[in-house]
Design an enzyme around this catalytic site. Structure first.
Site, PDB file in Angstrom:
ATOM      1  N   SER A  63       0.811  -1.220   0.000  1.00 50.18           N
ATOM      2  CA  SER A  63       0.000   0.000   0.000  1.00 50.18           C
ATOM      3  C   SER A  63       0.843   1.269   0.000  1.00 50.18           C
ATOM      4  O   SER A  63       0.402   2.308  -0.504  1.00 50.18           O
ATOM      5  CB  SER A  63      -0.943   0.010   1.212  1.00 50.18           C
TER       6      SER A  63
ATOM      7  N   GLY B 202      -1.981  -4.242   1.026  1.00 48.71           N
ATOM      8  CA  GLY B 202      -2.066  -5.444   1.830  1.00 48.71           C
ATOM      9  C   GLY B 202      -1.102  -6.541   1.448  1.00 48.71           C
ATOM     10  O   GLY B 202      -1.062  -7.592   2.098  1.00 48.71           O
TER      11      GLY B 202
ATOM     12  N   ASN C  86       3.837  -5.444   5.512  1.00 52.99           N
ATOM     13  CA  ASN C  86       2.704  -6.282   5.915  1.00 52.99           C
ATOM     14  C   ASN C  86       3.159  -7.599   6.538  1.00 52.99           C
ATOM     15  O   ASN C  86       2.426  -8.193   7.333  1.00 52.99           O
ATOM     16  CB  ASN C  86       1.782  -6.532   4.719  1.00 52.99           C
TER      17      ASN C  86
ATOM     18  N   ASP D   2      -4.700   6.856   9.973  1.00 51.38           N
ATOM     19  CA  ASP D   2      -4.463   5.498  10.465  1.00 51.38           C
ATOM     20  C   ASP D   2      -3.109   5.352  11.152  1.00 51.38           C
ATOM     21  O   ASP D   2      -2.819   4.328  11.765  1.00 51.38           O
ATOM     22  CB  ASP D   2      -4.601   4.474   9.337  1.00 51.38           C
TER      23      ASP D   2
ATOM     24  N   HIS E 214       0.107   5.099   7.104  1.00 52.27           N
ATOM     25  CA  HIS E 214       0.418   5.567   5.755  1.00 52.27           C
ATOM     26  C   HIS E 214       0.679   7.075   5.743  1.00 52.27           C
ATOM     27  O   HIS E 214      -0.084   7.830   6.353  1.00 52.27           O
ATOM     28  CB  HIS E 214      -0.740   5.248   4.807  1.00 52.27           C
TER      29      HIS E 214
END
Length: 205
Positions: free
Chosen positions: A21, A58, A86, A174, A177
């Site tokens: 991502s 992801g 991830n 979040d 990011h």
């Protein structure tokens, strides 16, 4: 009669950015993610380059390995490999991550494609053994495959002293990011390494 032939113009270098991502541009408006900002940064410095966004939100190193063969099309001259975040979030054994990255670099080597490997850093809460194994795999693989290694993908942000300021000014809500301004700092840090990659790929033709 003398005939003067002009030298052919340098052909555009195509670079695939294989990642997750962070590469894909999660949460970013069009044109403000990592790939478009990096492409603009390179072009401002005179590079004749086209970046292919091969980031999948992801994705783990296993996901990258599963799609590296169809990422390495005939048009691709170079590849940025930026995977591992991830794997960290899922607590995957670093030995497995290392095998997957090794497979990706092997595929690039077989295809004759120049590579820039971009590292990640594990947080301390995974324990010192996990952190040492995870952080160290990037350098070990770069040495094995004789490819350049760029430091922590998010190093431009994590190395800033004001953690709260970073979260406020450069990260999305979040906390994982970067926002567009954060991406710009990442691009400024990684850009020179990618520019070197583009130049090597162009010379290797």
């Amino acid at each position: 009669m003398a005939i003067c032939l002009a030298a052919p113009a340098a052909a555009e270098v195509t670079v695939a950015a294989l990642g997750d991502s962070l590469t894909q541009g999660y949460g970013q408006p069009a044109g403000e993610g990592f790939v478009p900002q990096l492409e603009a940064w390179l072009e401002e410095r005179g590079a004749d380059v086209a970046l292919v966004n091969a980031g999948v939100s992801g994705d783990t190193t296993a996901g990258g390995l599963s799609r590296v063969d169809w990422t390495l099309t005939e048009e691709v001259d170079a590849m940025v490999v930026a995977l591992g975040g991830n794997d960290l979030l899922r607590g995957i054994d670093p030995s497995e991550s290392r095998r997957n990255l090794d497979g990706i670099l092997s595929a690039a080597d077989a295809a004759g494609v120049e590579v820039l490997l971009v590292g990640m850093e594990a947080p301390g809460n995974y324990g010192p053994e996990y952190k040492a194994a995870f952080d160290g795999m990037y350098g070990a693989l770069a040495d094995k495959w004789e490819v350049p290694l760029a430091g922590n993908f998010l190093g431009a942000l994590t190395e800033l002293p004001d953690r709260q300021g970073v979260m406020r000014d450069y990260m999305q809500g979040d906390g994982i990011h970067p926002n567009a301004d954060g991406v710009a700092l990442v691009v400024e840090a990684l850009g020179p390494d990618v520019l070197d990659l583009v130049e090597r790929a162009g010379e290797g033709r």
